[in-house]
Design an enzyme around this catalytic site. Sequence first.
Site, short mmCIF file in Angstrom:
data_model
loop_
_atom_site.label_atom_id
_atom_site.label_comp_id
_atom_site.label_asym_id
_atom_site.label_seq_id
_atom_site.Cartn_x
_atom_site.Cartn_y
_atom_site.Cartn_z
CE1 TYR A 99 -3.49 -2.33 5.46
CE2 TYR A 99 -3.50 -0.11 5.11
CZ TYR A 99 -3.18 -1.87 4.67
OH TYR A 99 -4.02 -1.71 2.80
CE LYS A 109 -1.17 -5.09 3.37
NZ LYS A 109 -1.19 -5.89 2.64
CB SER A 122 -0.91 0.25 1.15
OG SER A 122 -1.87 1.37 1.86
#
Length: 371
Positions: free
Chosen positions: A148, A152, A124
């Site tokens: 989050y 990643k 992302s």
Amino acid sequence: MRILVTGGAGYIGSHTVLLLLEEGHEVHVFDNLSNSSPEALNRVAEITGREARLHVGDLLDQRQLDDVFAELKPDAVIHFAGLKAVGESVDFPLRYYRNNVTGTLNLLEAMDSHDVHTLVFSSSATVYGDAGVVKYREDLKLDAVNPYGRTKMHVEQMLEDVAGSSDKWHIARLRYFNPVGAHESGRIGEDPTGIPNNLMPFISQVAVGRRPVLRIFGNDYATPDGTGVRDYIHVVDLAAAHLAALEYCIDHSGAHAWNIGTGHGSSVMEVLHAFERASGRDIPFELVDRRPGDLAEYYADPTLAREEIGWKAERGLEEMVADNWRWQSTNPDGYPDADPADLPDTDPSEEDGVKGSKPKRATGPNETTKL
Ligand code: NAD
Ligand code: UD1
């Protein structure tokens, strides 16, 4: 190729499965249905005339992964499965590290022990954090600012380490900007649980009458109209990037990273007005304070993806909102609700104590394997 798609029943996964089937690949989906409905795969079958087989299983269960790899011996894996809500990751960081980082570690171990070494991973743009520039290139330092994003980032690092250990690994890390839109048929699309966090699903739920008003988070940013600017990317263009990356990976070892965006930013106001034009409806909005953690403006520099994998976005904002509206207006409540009789008997993730992992909705795919 025989391709295993983790999280293939989800929003981006289902659109990618559709393109893979259209390209003639044999597709297997591994998904615990914690945030998706198998109905998405039924509809993919209806559109393409071909079926992906669904293996209901959890990345946190190594045995299930081993069983699938032993049975299938896939040529490659596309790895979408993961949790993705920024706010939730702040409240439940361990859940995010466990699912996203441990889940990927389990997947890599299963791949390695079954001699599968080609992987496309969903990363992302959030891995860049506040980069201090508006146009993001792949060589920026990664500095995610929420749990989050950090999951990643850690997975990206893990993939780099793995690829550094041996030339047998062929890995692509795709850094998505803001995926929106739906397949042009309007049969599959994004179906968020609860109140949507992201702009496009929120606007479309207001347009269809499910929510009264859009709240615009800040109009005092240093952007042309004061609202936040992002690089929205049509989900079908994004799905196509996976096929391009996969093709590249066949001949190239290493862990490559590409930005997947249009290279063009749109403001909240521009998205809102485009949606009003597409839907023919007024969308009520109110201006409220900035959302903590939001940046004013950023978008992709997608040059590297064009040069190395020959991919570029084809669809603009008008197409994104038109396709989004077609999906939302013909499926105002998303995929149909579950018939309890069709739900899988066991939810392996629940045995693992993972909260919130019950199958969301299920109407029974054409061919399902329960692991
Ligand atoms: P989604 O929630 O629709 O799809 C994820 C799928 O993974 C779901 O079908 C879910 O049931 C499954 N899943 C989750 N945990 C699992 C587990 N432990 N085992 C098996 N299956 C599991 O999300 P999406 O929008 O399609 O996103 C796909 C990927 O792309 C995610 O990794 C996400 O972090 C990443 N991503 C998404 C966006 C976005 O805005 N949608 C942006 C950047 C990156
Ligand atoms: C968010 C996530 C990011 C994730 C991305 C996926 C945060 C802080 N970041 O990014 O990690 O990769 O989604 O697409 O959550 N907006 C409103 N009203 C709303 C919703 C959004 O005004 O109800 C505005 C936001 O302030 C922002 C723009 O719309 O300017 C886009 O927001 P959103 O869709 O949530 O995406 P990001 O914030 O870019």
